[in-house]
Design a protein around this motif. Structure first.
Motif, PDB file in Angstrom:
ATOM      1  N   ASN A 156     -31.757   4.374 -22.516  1.00  0.00           N
ATOM      2  CA  ASN A 156     -32.791   4.198 -23.548  1.00  0.00           C
ATOM      3  C   ASN A 156     -34.154   3.788 -22.992  1.00  0.00           C
ATOM      4  N   ALA A 157     -34.383   3.994 -21.710  1.00  0.00           N
ATOM      5  CA  ALA A 157     -35.679   3.645 -21.109  1.00  0.00           C
ATOM      6  C   ALA A 157     -36.684   4.782 -21.326  1.00  0.00           C
ATOM      7  N   ASP A 158     -37.939   4.458 -21.222  1.00  0.00           N
ATOM      8  CA  ASP A 158     -39.015   5.443 -21.281  1.00  0.00           C
ATOM      9  C   ASP A 158     -39.636   5.532 -19.891  1.00  0.00           C
ATOM     10  N   ILE A 159     -39.334   6.642 -19.183  1.00  0.00           N
ATOM     11  CA  ILE A 159     -39.926   6.875 -17.865  1.00  0.00           C
ATOM     12  C   ILE A 159     -40.774   8.150 -17.903  1.00  0.00           C
ATOM     13  N   SER A 160     -41.228   8.513 -19.090  1.00  0.00           N
ATOM     14  CA  SER A 160     -42.027   9.729 -19.244  1.00  0.00           C
ATOM     15  C   SER A 160     -43.271   9.667 -18.363  1.00  0.00           C
ATOM     16  N   GLY A 161     -43.594  10.806 -17.751  1.00  0.00           N
ATOM     17  CA  GLY A 161     -44.778  10.887 -16.915  1.00  0.00           C
ATOM     18  C   GLY A 161     -44.683  10.143 -15.596  1.00  0.00           C
ATOM     19  N   SER A 162     -43.524   9.592 -15.289  1.00  0.00           N
ATOM     20  CA  SER A 162     -43.363   8.828 -14.044  1.00  0.00           C
ATOM     21  C   SER A 162     -43.120   9.750 -12.853  1.00  0.00           C
ATOM     22  N   ASN A 163     -43.470   9.274 -11.665  1.00  0.00           N
ATOM     23  CA  ASN A 163     -43.225  10.014 -10.435  1.00  0.00           C
ATOM     24  C   ASN A 163     -42.032   9.387  -9.727  1.00  0.00           C
ATOM     25  N   LEU A 164     -40.934  10.150  -9.669  1.00  0.00           N
ATOM     26  CA  LEU A 164     -39.721   9.711  -8.990  1.00  0.00           C
ATOM     27  C   LEU A 164     -39.393  10.650  -7.835  1.00  0.00           C
ATOM     28  N   SER A 165     -40.416  11.254  -7.236  1.00  0.00           N
ATOM     29  CA  SER A 165     -40.212  12.176  -6.114  1.00  0.00           C
ATOM     30  C   SER A 165     -39.528  11.469  -4.954  1.00  0.00           C
ATOM     31  N   LYS A 166     -38.566  12.174  -4.358  1.00  0.00           N
ATOM     32  CA  LYS A 166     -37.832  11.683  -3.189  1.00  0.00           C
ATOM     33  C   LYS A 166     -37.170  10.330  -3.445  1.00  0.00           C
ATOM     34  N   THR A 167     -36.807  10.083  -4.685  1.00  0.00           N
ATOM     35  CA  THR A 167     -36.171   8.820  -5.060  1.00  0.00           C
ATOM     36  C   THR A 167     -34.654   8.980  -5.046  1.00  0.00           C
ATOM     37  N   ARG A 168     -33.953   7.956  -4.619  1.00  0.00           N
ATOM     38  CA  ARG A 168     -32.489   7.948  -4.607  1.00  0.00           C
ATOM     39  C   ARG A 168     -32.005   7.340  -5.923  1.00  0.00           C
ATOM     40  N   ASP A 211     -32.519  12.563  -5.229  1.00  0.00           N
ATOM     41  CA  ASP A 211     -31.062  12.607  -5.144  1.00  0.00           C
ATOM     42  C   ASP A 211     -30.485  11.951  -6.392  1.00  0.00           C
ATOM     43  N   LEU A 212     -29.915  12.777  -7.286  1.00  0.00           N
ATOM     44  CA  LEU A 212     -29.289  12.284  -8.515  1.00  0.00           C
ATOM     45  C   LEU A 212     -27.791  12.589  -8.514  1.00  0.00           C
ATOM     46  N   ASP A 213     -27.166  12.609  -7.333  1.00  0.00           N
ATOM     47  CA  ASP A 213     -25.727  12.869  -7.257  1.00  0.00           C
ATOM     48  C   ASP A 213     -24.962  11.848  -8.090  1.00  0.00           C
ATOM     49  N   ASN A 214     -23.979  12.347  -8.843  1.00  0.00           N
ATOM     50  CA  ASN A 214     -23.113  11.512  -9.684  1.00  0.00           C
ATOM     51  C   ASN A 214     -23.871  10.738 -10.756  1.00  0.00           C
ATOM     52  N   ALA A 215     -25.070  11.178 -11.096  1.00  0.00           N
ATOM     53  CA  ALA A 215     -25.856  10.517 -12.142  1.00  0.00           C
ATOM     54  C   ALA A 215     -25.322  10.901 -13.519  1.00  0.00           C
ATOM     55  N   PHE A 240     -37.798  19.089 -11.418  1.00  0.00           N
ATOM     56  CA  PHE A 240     -36.634  18.776 -10.575  1.00  0.00           C
ATOM     57  C   PHE A 240     -36.577  19.725  -9.377  1.00  0.00           C
ATOM     58  N   VAL A 241     -37.707  20.228  -8.898  1.00  0.00           N
ATOM     59  CA  VAL A 241     -37.729  21.177  -7.791  1.00  0.00           C
ATOM     60  C   VAL A 241     -37.051  20.550  -6.571  1.00  0.00           C
ATOM     61  N   ASN A 242     -36.079  21.285  -5.999  1.00  0.00           N
ATOM     62  CA  ASN A 242     -35.323  20.855  -4.811  1.00  0.00           C
ATOM     63  C   ASN A 242     -34.546  19.549  -5.012  1.00  0.00           C
ATOM     64  N   ALA A 243     -34.276  19.181  -6.245  1.00  0.00           N
ATOM     65  CA  ALA A 243     -33.500  17.959  -6.503  1.00  0.00           C
ATOM     66  C   ALA A 243     -32.002  18.224  -6.307  1.00  0.00           C
ATOM     67  N   THR A 244     -31.277  17.189  -5.952  1.00  0.00           N
ATOM     68  CA  THR A 244     -29.828  17.252  -5.793  1.00  0.00           C
ATOM     69  C   THR A 244     -29.209  16.525  -6.978  1.00  0.00           C
ATOM     70  N   ASN A 254     -29.774  21.671  -6.999  1.00  0.00           N
ATOM     71  CA  ASN A 254     -28.336  21.835  -6.786  1.00  0.00           C
ATOM     72  C   ASN A 254     -27.561  21.033  -7.831  1.00  0.00           C
ATOM     73  N   PHE A 255     -26.941  21.763  -8.791  1.00  0.00           N
ATOM     74  CA  PHE A 255     -26.125  21.164  -9.848  1.00  0.00           C
ATOM     75  C   PHE A 255     -24.639  21.362  -9.581  1.00  0.00           C
ATOM     76  N   SER A 256     -24.215  21.683  -8.381  1.00  0.00           N
ATOM     77  CA  SER A 256     -22.821  22.037  -8.139  1.00  0.00           C
ATOM     78  C   SER A 256     -21.872  20.938  -8.621  1.00  0.00           C
ATOM     79  N   GLY A 257     -20.813  21.389  -9.325  1.00  0.00           N
ATOM     80  CA  GLY A 257     -19.783  20.479  -9.820  1.00  0.00           C
ATOM     81  C   GLY A 257     -20.198  19.621 -11.000  1.00  0.00           C
ATOM     82  N   SER A 258     -21.301  19.944 -11.656  1.00  0.00           N
ATOM     83  CA  SER A 258     -21.814  19.101 -12.745  1.00  0.00           C
ATOM     84  C   SER A 258     -21.381  19.570 -14.129  1.00  0.00           C
TER      85      SER A 258
END
Length: 181
Positions: free
Chosen positions: A25-37, A57-61, A73-77, A97-101
């Motif tokens: 329920n957070a608001d992170i609109s317009g935020s920059n999370l580039s290269k964030t784990r 990297d959003l694996d298992n998110a 989400f360009v080049n995001a995992t 990469n959405f493999s297994g999602s």
């Protein structure tokens, strides 16, 4: 760390470690999370419209029922994640990469899934009426009931052991789901 119900709009989290964070329920609109784990992070019902997750990297998110209109989400995992019923309209997933999602009931309409990997993903009833689909990989993916664009670009998609929207298998359709939408 728990940021449930937080207002973090237009924040800069570039190169941050937000693994195992709860952003429900957070608001992170317009935020920059580039290269964030963000592995194993919970982003349920989050507003991330126009946010940037390039090379993150959003694996298992878990992103369930959030709003991600126009998000990058360009080049995001995003492997092995739960993204059920998320509004990703106009989002850019180029080379993601959405493999297994789990992407059941997701809406990526008017978005870009060029060269996106959906290997082994569940896209049941997904809206994939996207603007760009060239090179998307649906190997071992389930597209039962999904909506796809009626475009010649579907001939440039990777279909292998794919459950087509009509329930047939791409391997039995000449290695394609074209004509089986």
């Amino acid at each position: 760390r728990d940021f449930t119900n937080s207002i973090l709009a237009s924040s800069n989290f570039t190169n941050s470690n937000l693994n195992n964070v709860n952003l429900t329920n957070a608001d992170i609109s317009g935020s920059n999370l580039s290269k964030t784990r963000l592995s194993t992070t919970i982003l349920n019902n989050t507003n991330a419209s126009s946010a940037v997750f390039t090379e993150s990297d959003l694996d298992n998110a878990s992103i369930v029922q959030g709003t991600y209109n126009g998000t990058d989400f360009v080049n995001a995992t995003l492997r092995n994640g739960n993204f059920a019923s998320v509004n990703f309209q106009q989002a850019d997933f180029t080379s993601a990469n959405f493999s297994g999602s789990n992407l059941q009931n997701v809406d990526i309409s008017s978005g870009n899934i060029t060269n996106t990997n959906f290997t082994g993903s569940n896209l049941t009833s997904a809206n994939l009426n996207v603007a760009q689909i060239v090179g998307a990989n649906f190997t071992d993916a389930n597209l039962l009931g999904a909506m796809l664009p009626d475009t010649s670009d579907l001939n440039l998609v990777i279909w292998s052991n794919t459950t087509c929207p009509d329930g047939t298998n791409s391997d039995n359709n000449g290695n394609t789901c074209v004509g089986h939408l």
